[in-house]
Every structure is written in C-alpha cells, then in structure tokens.
Design an enzyme around this catalytic site. Structure first.
Site, PDB file in Angstrom:
ATOM      1  N   CYS A   1     -20.736   9.052 -86.919  1.00  0.00           N
ATOM      2  CA  CYS A   1     -20.285   9.793 -85.739  1.00  0.00           C
ATOM      3  C   CYS A   1     -21.314   9.693 -84.620  1.00  0.00           C
ATOM      4  O   CYS A   1     -20.975   9.423 -83.471  1.00  0.00           O
ATOM      5  CB  CYS A   1     -20.059  11.265 -86.089  1.00  0.00           C
ATOM      6  SG  CYS A   1     -18.759  11.561 -87.293  1.00  0.00           S
TER       7      CYS A   1
ATOM      8  N   ASP B   1     -63.540  12.338 -79.459  1.00  0.00           N
ATOM      9  CA  ASP B   1     -64.449  12.684 -78.377  1.00  0.00           C
ATOM     10  C   ASP B   1     -65.393  13.760 -78.921  1.00  0.00           C
ATOM     11  O   ASP B   1     -65.103  14.360 -79.964  1.00  0.00           O
ATOM     12  CB  ASP B   1     -63.639  13.206 -77.189  1.00  0.00           C
ATOM     13  CG  ASP B   1     -64.526  13.756 -76.088  1.00  0.00           C
ATOM     14  OD1 ASP B   1     -65.471  13.051 -75.693  1.00  0.00           O
ATOM     15  OD2 ASP B   1     -64.282  14.899 -75.645  1.00  0.00           O
TER      16      ASP B   1
END
Length: 746
Positions: free
Chosen positions: A8, A437
């Site tokens: 569908c 970082d």
C-alpha cells in the site's frame, strides 16, 4: 484499517511521485505517515486528489506553507491516522467490535459446518448451509468490507496488495459455498467431496481482523514516546494584560506576550524572564537533576517546571517553534523516515503480491488437472489457491523495519538521544571511528579550579577577582562560593594587565594574582620547591594563577577545563566495542595529549583549525573508515557535516545541532555509547524481523501450494494459513517492542 501492507505504501509513493512538481515521496506503513518533497506551487489539494485516486485519503498534519515539504497521513476512506489520537482510538475500537462479532459468528459457523460432532446430525444440510450463508454474509460484507475497498482501489490502478489476496481467497471460498448451497445439482455433479467452506471464510476474516487489531494497538505502543513528550506541554498560561492576570489556553499566546508563572507550574512556552527570579527544573531538556537558578534576562524553556519563586517572562517562541515542539517534530519525522535496509523490503513487498497470485493460480491449475485420488479436483484446487493467497500476505515483511525504527527512535528520545532520521539510526552502529572535539564535548567547556596550593590563596584571589568578568576569574569565584568562602572585603586600586594578571589592595595589603612572568616582573621571588609544584601542574595542561602578598609568594590556583563525568568510561566502552576514538582539538598539543591520556585515547591531534577537522575526517574516510564526529561548537559544524554521522551536544550551538544527524539532549558524553548501542540493537532487531518474515514465506508458500502433499499428506487449511499470517505480523511487532526495554550495557 489504514494501509494494509507495505505494498500500500509503495503504491501511494508511486502515485505521489507521478504528480508534476513532486521530487520525492516517502510513506511509512507502520506509522501511517508520509512526507512529500515538491515545488512550492504544489498544493495539498493536488496531493490529496492523487492519493484519493489511488483509493486512499490524505490528512495533512498542518497547512502547507509556500514551501516544499508536505506531511500527510495516507489511509483508506474508512481508516484513520495515528497522528490524530481520537481517530486512531476509533479505528482500534472498530477493529475490536469487528473481531468479537466475527469470533461469535465463526464459532456458530464451525458448529454448523460439523453437525455430527455437535449433535446436529438430524438437521437438513440444505437448511444448515442456508443458515451458514446468512451468518457469514455480514462477516464478509461488514467486517471484511475494508479489504474489498482496498482491493478495488488497487484494481483501479492495476496493482495488487494484501487486500487483493484476502478478497480472492475468502471470496473464492464463499462463492463456491454459495454455489453448493443454492445449486445442489452442482454439488452432486462434483461428487462427495464437494462441500461448503463458510467456516474458512468467517475464520479467515476474523483472524486477519484480530491481527489488524493487535497490530494497531502495538503501533500505538510503539509511538508512546511521542505521546509522552507531547504530554509534557502546559495546557494553560497566566497572561498579564493591562495590569491584570487572566488564564488563557496556550495556543492563544502570541510572541511578545508577558506571562506569569507560579511555583510548581509548568512554563507554557519559551521566553526571557523580565521580572522576578526562581529555580527551574530543566531535567526534561538537559537531564540535570538539580534546579537551575533563573534571574532577569535568563531564558526559560516551555514544559520545564518552576520550582520556587514567581516570575514573569516575555514569550519569544510559541506553538511549533518551542524547543519541545521541535523535539517532537524531529522524533516524528525520524519515526516516519525510512532506513536504507527498509527500501529493499518495500521493493520486495511491491512485487511480492503479483508473484503470489501467479503461484496461487499455477498451483490451483496443477492440482485441478492432477488431483489426488478420490478427491474432487475443483475443491482441492480451490483450497490450494485460497491457502496460498492467505499465507503469503506480506504484513510481516512490511512491518519488519518501520516498527523497529519507531520504537528505536522513541526509546532514544527517552534516553535523551534525538535521532533525526532512520538512515542515521542504521548508520551509527556501523562506524569504525568516532572523532571527538575537546572543549564542550569531552570537557565541560568552562574553566574550573582543579587544585589549590598555599593557605588563604583562594580567599585572596577571590577578593581581588570578585568584580572581574574574565572566565578564569569566574572559575575562582565559583570555587570560592562552593567552598563557602566569605568575601567581606572590597578590592581597592584594582588594575588588570591583559593576558598577565591583576593587582589590588586588600585591607592595605598589595595582592597580585597572575602568571609567573607577571609576578617575576613585579619583583616576587618563587622558591625552587614551589617551582617544581608549578611545573608539575603545567605538565597537566593547567593554567596557573600565582598569588603574592606584599611581594611574598603565597601559592597558586590551577585552573583547567574539567572532563565531563563519565568521559573516560565512555571511551573505554567504545574501545571494548572495537570502535577507535580519536581526539581533534584546536588547543595546543600538550593539552590534547593530557586530555587524551586522561580519557584513554591513543590517537590525538592538537592545534587543528575548523577547516582542518573536516580534512582529517576526509583522510580517515579515504582509508575506508566509517566516521562519526562528536562536537558542540560552530567550529565543529564543517566536521559534523563531513562525517558519515554527526553527533552534537545540545549544550552546544544551534549551528552544530543543525549540522548533526544525532543530538544528545542532555549534554552527556556517555550518551554517545548509548546511541551507538541503540543503533546496533535496533539493526539486530530489524534483521531478526526480516529473517522471520522471509523464512515464514519461504517455508509457508511451498507447504500451502501442496508441494509436500504427495509425500507427506500434509496440507495447510486456509484457517491455519490465516492464523499463521496473523501470528507472523504480531510476532514482528512484539519483537520490535522489545526495544522498549533497551538499556546501555557496560
């Protein structure tokens, strides 16, 4: 009701993509949601018309702006969308009523179909069959009506879906039974094996409805995370207007309105405090258990809780612009998106139904012309065809991926992990390298006093620095406040030398606070033993504030950007998972080395400019590595975008969070591990689901087609096939719901 299978959603996507101006369309079967990317002049009405022609109705989540994104819910005329809770509840209730009606009728039909077993042997078969016809017809028409509507919609677009399979199977059984009931001559000509299959029709539809009912309930559980988030929002607000305070619904608040919040109340929208002060519980957003002090000028976030004082604030973000609304939107979009692995399943589902119909027809023809001895050919062929059509419904295949994605993304949100799309959830667990970082990621991003040497040095430094706004001065003042130091003297003759230090007079004493060269040039001598201590602190990449009084050295305060709690354990867990951690930082190499050593990272690079971070990630990718980047600042945005997966800390900048695919809402570095493990758990769950769905069809189809009947005499009945089909779908959904119990492993 709703969409009945992955076929569908595939058909709706194809229809939408054929609309002029539409560049992409994604429809998710499990969530019953879709997103259409199109030119600005493509209206909702045009899209709705296209969907309606395919046999579905489109409900749009919000009026489409003059933009390119349309969010819709696609479903049959009788179905509803999970986005609208009331309509979804009606769907579940209707399925429940249909199931119980079908179950009662099925019991009666089974009794009538086996009269001798239930003491009805004296009743005329013609009368019994007529009664069965009357009982089964409303089951087929009312309870099974949704399948006929879906099959007709598919036929109009020359496509087939699960509805087609169910309609063909049950209609064939019902039609043959009616033929036998009202044309006895046909039954006599067909021989003694000719009989009725009303029981198969009723039981098949009832079992499929049961599967749909349980599936709809399970989908609701899968979307529980979004409902929990939505439930956090305040419903009313105290609006201050013309000196009066009136209560209004939250949806009536406008930007610029002044609102008052009392102790214990939820803050209705995002804004800035203009009067008063308080402590606010922001754990919903940050995960921080301690209330945060708020004064005039501070920002407050909607849905957080005011703990103590009363304050007024000016509304700045309302409705869909609030932080909570943005989080809900991102979670919903991620749940409705498709992972790469799902597209394969969708493609298979799209072509699976026609293949199954061909197999059913071929098997029926083979057995019709070569029936087993003593068995009516037509009956046997019909049973084979019906069984193949029923058992092959691709519900499990269509649910395998999206249900797991829905639960995984929702569970991530509950853990403070905001995953922006399904592809990111899939990719995160495949990374080989995670680049970190330093500032704001592995560390807190603000200096703290790490150690104190010398008596009274903290008090003296704090007295001198108490009116300074320098970050190092703030670190000293924070430590003094935490240690209960009383600042009962005002500094006089205060003078600061940028980058060197400050001097001031405290109760007639000349106090210096600064670096070694500042003290040396001011005539202060530092003993060799003190120099050794200073050198040891500097080797830890700490900044030292030396303190002298009237020319005499008193001691020092060492300041550094402290590691986030759990940083070392997070790195250790990643290494145990065979993921290589790498540190890239703009700080000097010594600082990078010290931080890397403390957390257990072997590969690190210091003095890296923002553009160089992206280049370093490119180098790793060129080596065949899949790289995730974890950062929090504007300077991390290029690297977050370059990485295969960008992970941003929510304590960082908006730019960083916009560049990343995953946001850690609580600013907790250990959530990197949780996100990685959640990805792997979700993908393992999807693989289990797909394995079951494929194995179920691989084994079930040959058995249903009668491939082993001649050798073993084993033949599935349509009722057993229907039950197996419903069970397979339910198994996949329940297996996905196991992700709700996801916990981080050590």
């Amino acid at each position: 009701m709703g969409m009945d299978c992955a076929a569908c959603s595939t058909r709706i996507e194809k229809v939408l993509k054929r609309v002029p101006g539409v560049t992409d369309a994604v429809v998710n079967y499990a969530s019953e949601k879709g997103t259409v990317t199109s030119a600005a002049d493509v209206s909702n009405d045009v899209l709705a018309t296209a969907v309606k022609k395919a046999g579905y109705t489109a409900l749009f989540a919000e009026p489409a702006p003059a933009a390119a994104m349309h969010h819709l819910a696609a479903h049959h005329d009788m179905s509803v969308h999970d986005h609208v809770k009331m309509l979804k509840a009606e769907e579940v209730h209707l399925l429940k009523r249909k199931f119980f009606f079908g179950a009662v009728v099925s019991v009666l039909v089974i009794i009538g179909s086996f009269p001798n077993a239930f003491g009805l042997g004296d009743v005329s078969m013609r009368l019994l069959n007529a009664m069965l016809f009357v009982l089964v017809t409303p089951v087929l028409v009312w309870a099974g009506g949704q399948f006929f509507r879906g099959a007709w919609a598919g036929a109009r677009t020359f496509s087939a879906n699960m509805d087609t399979l169910i309609v063909l199977g049950t209609s064939a059984a019902y039609g043959l039974s009616a033929l036998v009931t009202f044309f006895p001559a046909f039954a006599e000509s067909a021989g003694r094996e000719a009989g009725t299959y009303y029981d198969a029709t009723a039981v098949i539809i009832t079992l499929v409805i049961l599967g749909k009912w349980l599936e709809a309930r399970a989908k609701g559980q899968a979307n529980e995370a979004v409902r929990k988030l939505a439930g956090l929002a305040a419903k009313t607000a105290h609006l201050v207007r013309d000196g009066q305070t009136i209560d209004v619904p939250v949806d009536q608040i406008k930007v610029g309105d002044v609102l008052r919040v009392k102790p214990g109340e939820k803050i209705p929208v995002d804004g800035v405090i203009v009067e008063g002060q308080s402590a606010v519980d922001e754990s919903m957003i940050t995960g921080e258990s301690l209330p945060v002090e708020k004064v005039m000028g501070d920002r407050v976030v909607g849905a957080t809780i005011n703990k103590s004082g009363t304050f007024a604030f000016r509304a700045e973000k309302i409705g869909s612009e609030t932080a909570l609304a943005q989080i809900i939107k991102l979670v919903e979009e991620a749940q409705g998106s498709k992972a790469p692995i799902q597209r394969l399943a969708d493609q298979i589902s799209g072509v699976f139904v026609p293949i199954v119909m061909a197999i059913a027809l071929a098997a029926a023809l083979v057995w019709f012309f070569n029936p087993p001895a003593g068995v009516a050919a037509l009956n046997f062929a019909l049973i084979i065809a019906v069984t193949v059509l029923i058992i092959a419904c691709p519900c499990a295949l269509g649910l395998a991926t999206p249900t797991a994605i829905m639960v995984g993304v929702g569970r991530g949100a509950e853990h403070g992990i905001l995953i922006k799309d399904a592809a990111s959830l899939e990719s995160l667990g495949k990374v080989d390298v995670i680049v970190f970082d330093k500032t704001g990621t592995l560390t807190r991003g603000q200096p703290e006093v790490m150690s104190i040497d010398g008596a009274d040095t903290l008090r003296l430094a704090a007295l001198v620095e108490q009116h300074s706004e320098h970050p190092l001065a703030q670190a000293v003042l924070d430590r003094a406040k935490a240690d209960g130091v009383v600042l009962d003297q005002e500094p006089k003759e205060f003078h600061a030398e940028v980058g060197r230090g400050v001097r001031a007079s405290i109760v007639g004493q000349n106090v210096l606070v600064g670096n070694a060269s500042f003290l040396r040039e001011s005539g202060v001598e530092i003993e060799d033993s003190a120099k050794e201590k200073i050198k040891a602190e500097e080797s830890q990449a700490r900044t030292l504030l030396l303190v002298a009084v009237d020319g005499q050295y008193r001691g020092f305060l060492s300041v550094a950007d402290a590691l986030r709690p759990g940083a070392a354990e997070a790195i250790a867990q990643l290494k145990r998972s065979h993921v290589t951690p790498v540190l890239l930082t703009g700080d000097n190499t010594l600082t990078a080395e010290v931080i890397a050593k403390h957390v257990g990272i072997e590969q690190f690079v210091g003095r890296v400019r923002p553009e160089d971070k992206a280049a370093k990630i490119k180098e790793l990718q060129a080596q065949g590595k899949r790289v995730a980047m974890v950062g929090d600042g504007i300077n991390d945005a290029p690297a977050l975008a370059q990485a295969d997966i960008g992970v941003a800390m929510s304590s960082g900048t908006d730019v960083a969070m916009a560049s990343a695919q995953v946001v850690l809402l609580k600013g907790d570095i250990t959530k990197v591990v949780a996100a990685y493990q959640l990805s792997r758990s979700t993908m393992a769950n999807i693989r289990q689901n797909l394995f079951w769905a494929f194995i179920y069809n691989i084994i079930g189809l040959p058995v249903a087609a009668g491939a082993f009947y001649s050798a073993t005499g084993v033949l599935l009945s349509p009722m057993i096939a229907s039950g197996a089909m419903a069970f397979s779908s339910l198994f996949v959904v329940m297996n996905s719901l196991r992700l709700k119990r996801f916990q981080v492993t050590r």
